[in-house]
Design an enzyme around this catalytic site. Structure first.
Site, PDB file in Angstrom:
ATOM      1  N   ASN A  24       0.857  -1.184   0.000  1.00  0.00           N
ATOM      2  CA  ASN A  24       0.000   0.000   0.000  1.00  0.00           C
ATOM      3  C   ASN A  24       0.895   1.236   0.000  1.00  0.00           C
ATOM      4  OD1 ASN A  24      -1.806   2.046   0.532  1.00  0.00           O
ATOM      5  ND2 ASN A  24      -2.378   1.320   2.579  1.00  0.00           N
ATOM      6  N   LYS A  83       0.116   4.238  -0.394  1.00  0.00           N
ATOM      7  CA  LYS A  83      -0.542   5.447   0.145  1.00  0.00           C
ATOM      8  C   LYS A  83      -0.277   6.633  -0.792  1.00  0.00           C
ATOM      9  CE  LYS A  83      -0.244   3.322   4.626  1.00  0.00           C
ATOM     10  NZ  LYS A  83      -0.100   3.429   6.066  1.00  0.00           N
ATOM     11  N   HIS A 138      -9.683   0.814   4.985  1.00  0.00           N
ATOM     12  CA  HIS A 138      -8.399   1.115   5.637  1.00  0.00           C
ATOM     13  C   HIS A 138      -8.634   2.162   6.728  1.00  0.00           C
ATOM     14  CE1 HIS A 138      -4.312   2.434   6.321  1.00  0.00           C
ATOM     15  NE2 HIS A 138      -3.919   1.315   5.745  1.00  0.00           N
ATOM     16  N   GLU A 164      -7.018   4.637   7.593  1.00  0.00           N
ATOM     17  CA  GLU A 164      -6.798   6.027   7.169  1.00  0.00           C
ATOM     18  C   GLU A 164      -8.005   6.564   6.413  1.00  0.00           C
ATOM     19  OE1 GLU A 164      -2.939   5.555   5.311  1.00  0.00           O
ATOM     20  OE2 GLU A 164      -2.066   5.126   7.276  1.00  0.00           O
ATOM     21  N   GLU A 187      -5.340  -5.001  10.850  1.00  0.00           N
ATOM     22  CA  GLU A 187      -4.365  -3.916  10.983  1.00  0.00           C
ATOM     23  C   GLU A 187      -4.686  -3.078  12.216  1.00  0.00           C
ATOM     24  OE1 GLU A 187      -2.357  -2.823   7.055  1.00  0.00           O
ATOM     25  OE2 GLU A 187      -4.169  -1.645   7.200  1.00  0.00           O
ATOM     26  N   GLY A 245       2.302   2.543  10.640  1.00  0.00           N
ATOM     27  CA  GLY A 245       3.216   3.662  10.445  1.00  0.00           C
ATOM     28  C   GLY A 245       3.922   4.116  11.712  1.00  0.00           C
ATOM     29  N   SER A 296       3.358  -1.781  10.418  1.00  0.00           N
ATOM     30  CA  SER A 296       4.811  -1.748  10.647  1.00  0.00           C
ATOM     31  C   SER A 296       5.510  -3.064  10.307  1.00  0.00           C
ATOM     32  CB  SER A 296       5.117  -1.313  12.089  1.00  0.00           C
ATOM     33  OG  SER A 296       4.693   0.025  12.301  1.00  0.00           O
ATOM     34  N   GLY A 321       2.811  -1.020   4.308  1.00  0.00           N
ATOM     35  CA  GLY A 321       2.794   0.387   3.918  1.00  0.00           C
ATOM     36  C   GLY A 321       4.209   0.867   3.620  1.00  0.00           C
ATOM     37  N   GLY A 322       4.854   1.478   4.613  1.00  0.00           N
ATOM     38  CA  GLY A 322       6.170   2.102   4.437  1.00  0.00           C
ATOM     39  C   GLY A 322       7.183   1.227   3.707  1.00  0.00           C
TER      40      GLY A 322
HETATM   41  P1  PGA Z   1       2.773   0.479   7.587  1.00  0.00           P
HETATM   42  O1  PGA Z   1       1.296   0.627   6.947  1.00  0.00           O
HETATM   43  O2  PGA Z   1       3.347  -0.801   7.062  1.00  0.00           O
HETATM   44  O3  PGA Z   1       3.524   1.696   7.108  1.00  0.00           O
HETATM   45  O4  PGA Z   1       2.601   0.458   9.061  1.00  0.00           O
HETATM   46  C1  PGA Z   1       0.457  -0.488   6.847  1.00  0.00           C
HETATM   47  C2  PGA Z   1      -0.853  -0.086   6.204  1.00  0.00           C
HETATM   48  O5  PGA Z   1      -1.330   1.035   6.419  1.00  0.00           O
HETATM   49  O6  PGA Z   1      -1.467  -0.888   5.475  1.00  0.00           O
END
Ligand code: PGA
Length: 258
Positions: free
Chosen positions: A15, A17, A100, A102, A170, A176, A216, A237-238
């Site tokens: 992802n 983002k 999600h 977010e 999640e 994040g 994470s 994500g990251g």
């Molecule tokens: P992250 O994000 O790996 O940066 O923690 C995960 C996500 O939002 O799906």
């Protein structure tokens, strides 16, 4: 509990983002194709921002990598400035993230998540439904209640579990933050979510559903999740913005399947 003999192909989603300009996106897509095309034992889904979806579609065409969108509107078309519908996405993506945290933070309700899932399925997209509790809900011991509510709202009205749907557990506090859930906690939550699906749709249907862990995830901690019997891959994500890190994550997950 996972019944013996149940084999679910794990799936790793990246992802991105709201990150990467067009050049960086194309470079990452080509790098991922080079490293991951043909990797057995894992399904890889790359979810770039909307403007780069058609580049992703073209650059990954003919490879084993799949393209996903990060969101969809629930209406097929209409006066919704700035929104993108599921039938539009279908031309360039196979998967779509729904629910999600977010998006939930940005105001998406459980009822809207449900409408988005229906729209995605109607358009032939495969939804990846994210659920997870916030820190204060976790501290208050409400995690399972929150997951139950989110799962039931998202799947409201379904009498059978659509086989296209993937779930992602999640925890919001892990996204994040670098504060990943331990593999044991993530496993326990995935078991709980599977149990909720079993309650609704029966044990066999629940055992067939793929449930990812997200929050994470890195190349350094993925092995712990990959070893858990009820965690079927990861939503990243990251670390999905780095070709080497994302490749290492996909390989670690594929290694468990092998
Ligand atoms: P992250 O994000 O790996 O940066 O923690 C995960 C996500 O939002 O799906």
């Amino acid at each position: 509990m996972t019944s013996p003999g149940t084999r679910r192909l794990p799936v790793v989603g990246g992802n991105w983002k709201m990150n990467l300009d067009r050049n960086a996106s194309r470079t990452l897509l080509m790098g991922l194709r080079q490293r991951l095309d043909g990797l057995d034992g894992v399904e890889v889904v790359v979810c770039p921002p909307v403007p780069w979806l058609s580049d992703a579609h073209d650059l990954l065409a003919g490879s084993t990598l799949h393209v996903g969108a990060q969101n969809t509107h629930w209406e097929p078309s209409g006066p919704y400035t700035g929104e993108v519908s599921a039938p539009m996405l279908r031309g360039v993506a196979e998967y779509v993230l729904v629910g999600h945290s977010e998006r939930r933070w940005a105001g998406e309700t459980g009822a809207e998540t449900n409408r988005k899932i229906r729209a995605a399925l109607a358009a032939g997209l495969r939804p990846i439904l994210a659920v997870g509790e916030r820190l204060e809900e976790s501290r208050a011991g409400r995690t399972e209640n929150v997951l139950h509510l989110q799962v039931n709202q998202a799947l409201r009205g379904f009498t059978a579990m659509p086989p296209e749907i993937i779930l992602a557990y999640e925890p919001v506090w892990a996204i994040g933050t670098g504060e990943a859930a331990t593999p044991e906690i993530a496993q326990a939550r995935c078991v709980a979510v599977r149990g909720m699906l079993a309650e609704r749709f029966g044990e066999a249907a629940a055992q067939a559903v793929r449930i990812q862990y997200g929050g994470s995830v890195t190349a350094d901690n993925i092995a712990g999740y990959a070893a858990q019997p009820d965690i079927d891959g990861a939503l990243v994500g990251g670390a999905s913005l780095d070709a080497d890190a994302f490749t290492a994550i996909c390989r670690a997950v594929a290694a468990r399947a092998g």
